[in-house]
Design a protein around this motif. Structure first.
Motif, PDB file in Angstrom:
ATOM      1  N   ALA A   1       0.826  -1.210   0.000  1.00  0.00           N
ATOM      2  CA  ALA A   1       0.000   0.000   0.000  1.00  0.00           C
ATOM      3  C   ALA A   1       0.862   1.262   0.000  1.00  0.00           C
ATOM      4  O   ALA A   1       0.634   2.185  -0.796  1.00  0.00           O
ATOM      5  CB  ALA A   1      -0.930   0.003   1.215  1.00  0.00           C
ATOM      6  N   ILE A   2       1.836   1.324   0.873  1.00  0.00           N
ATOM      7  CA  ILE A   2       2.636   2.546   1.020  1.00  0.00           C
ATOM      8  C   ILE A   2       3.604   2.721  -0.137  1.00  0.00           C
ATOM      9  O   ILE A   2       3.758   3.831  -0.680  1.00  0.00           O
ATOM     10  CB  ILE A   2       3.369   2.548   2.377  1.00  0.00           C
ATOM     11  N   GLU A   3       4.247   1.650  -0.558  1.00  0.00           N
ATOM     12  CA  GLU A   3       5.192   1.769  -1.674  1.00  0.00           C
ATOM     13  C   GLU A   3       4.469   2.091  -2.978  1.00  0.00           C
ATOM     14  O   GLU A   3       4.918   2.929  -3.758  1.00  0.00           O
ATOM     15  CB  GLU A   3       6.021   0.485  -1.790  1.00  0.00           C
ATOM     16  N   GLU A   4       3.327   1.457  -3.207  1.00  0.00           N
ATOM     17  CA  GLU A   4       2.545   1.756  -4.407  1.00  0.00           C
ATOM     18  C   GLU A   4       1.947   3.165  -4.316  1.00  0.00           C
ATOM     19  O   GLU A   4       1.831   3.863  -5.318  1.00  0.00           O
ATOM     20  CB  GLU A   4       1.431   0.727  -4.585  1.00  0.00           C
ATOM     21  N   GLY A   5       1.584   3.562  -3.106  1.00  0.00           N
ATOM     22  CA  GLY A   5       1.069   4.917  -2.893  1.00  0.00           C
ATOM     23  C   GLY A   5       2.105   5.969  -3.248  1.00  0.00           C
ATOM     24  O   GLY A   5       1.786   6.982  -3.880  1.00  0.00           O
ATOM     25  N   MET A   6       3.348   5.728  -2.858  1.00  0.00           N
ATOM     26  CA  MET A   6       4.425   6.664  -3.188  1.00  0.00           C
ATOM     27  C   MET A   6       4.662   6.698  -4.697  1.00  0.00           C
ATOM     28  O   MET A   6       4.915   7.763  -5.270  1.00  0.00           O
ATOM     29  CB  MET A   6       5.705   6.295  -2.440  1.00  0.00           C
ATOM     30  N   PHE A   7       4.550   5.542  -5.329  1.00  0.00           N
ATOM     31  CA  PHE A   7       4.691   5.492  -6.786  1.00  0.00           C
ATOM     32  C   PHE A   7       3.599   6.331  -7.458  1.00  0.00           C
ATOM     33  O   PHE A   7       3.847   7.036  -8.435  1.00  0.00           O
ATOM     34  CB  PHE A   7       4.623   4.041  -7.267  1.00  0.00           C
TER      35      PHE A   7
ATOM     36  N   GLN B   1       9.367   7.810   4.561  1.00  0.00           N
ATOM     37  CA  GLN B   1       9.310   8.473   3.247  1.00  0.00           C
ATOM     38  C   GLN B   1       7.890   8.920   2.909  1.00  0.00           C
ATOM     39  O   GLN B   1       7.688  10.006   2.385  1.00  0.00           O
ATOM     40  CB  GLN B   1       9.831   7.516   2.172  1.00  0.00           C
ATOM     41  N   ALA B   2       6.928   8.075   3.228  1.00  0.00           N
ATOM     42  CA  ALA B   2       5.531   8.395   2.926  1.00  0.00           C
ATOM     43  C   ALA B   2       5.041   9.573   3.758  1.00  0.00           C
ATOM     44  O   ALA B   2       4.377  10.475   3.238  1.00  0.00           O
ATOM     45  CB  ALA B   2       4.659   7.165   3.174  1.00  0.00           C
TER      46      ALA B   2
END
Length: 205
Positions: free
Chosen positions: A50-56, A84-85
């Protein structure tokens, strides 16, 4: 060789089924991020995906609203992604919330979030939603036949062997640390070689 994979878990919120399949709810930011350029989108979940895709998504969307089930500052992702988020100016976090309903005419246009502590309902305008609340293995057919963990993932060894002799499992359906196309392909190669060896050793004379 069992290679039935997994499917994204749904939230179970009202009207969810209406907006699947290109009508506003997506399960892959890499696939659909570009289509949301300059838009406002919502991410459901706070795990690594969720968070990594959100940052993308912030590379394309103007705003990414993240609905997190937990208290403020608490997420299920790794600490680096979390830091990071939280520092990303395009990401807005709505804590203690879950989806109550998905709304819209032909396409999704609003998401109604419910505060799990207060019961308060808030309506958010959004151009799209990305749901990352886990993967469900497609393993029901093999229940009671091969050993699985409590979540239904098939347990294998490094050669993809299951608890049943001659039965192998590969990809997202098995217990593993990383579920990506590249690891599924690797599993498949290992399982194919192991299965061929099993046949040669047991049936060819």
């Amino acid at each position: 060789i069992v290679a039935t994979g997994g499917k994204p878990r749904l939230t179970g919120a009202k009207n969810e089924e209406k907006y699947l399949y290109d009508k506003g709810i997506s399960f892959c930011a890499t696939c659909d991020a570009a289509a949301n350029t300059g838009k406002t989108v919502m991410v459901i979940g706070s795990g690594d995906a969720a968070i990594e895709e959100g940052m993308f998504l912030t590379k394309f969307a103007d705003k990414v609203i993240v609905s997190v089930l937990h208290e403020e500052g608490v997420m299920d992702c790794n600490e680096i992604a979390k830091a990071q988020a939280l520092a990303n100016p395009k990401m807005e976090f709505i804590w203690n919330t879950m989806v109550d309903s998905f709304e819209g005419e032909e396409r999704l246009t609003h998401v109604v979030l419910k505060n799990v502590k207060t019961g308060e309902i808030t309506d958010f305008r959004t151009d799209g939603v990305f749901v990352f609340v886990g993967i469900k293995p497609i393993s029901e057919l093999f229940k009671g036949i091969v050993d699985m963990n409590e979540k239904g993932y098939i347990i294998t060894d490094e050669e993809m062997r299951t608890s049943v002799s001659g039965v192998f499992a590969a990809g997202d359906v098995r217990v593993k640390a990383l579920r990506q196309v590249i690891t599924a392909a690797s599993d498949g190669a290992i399982a194919a070689v192991a299965a061929e060896k099993y046949i040669t050793d047991n049936f060819e004379h």
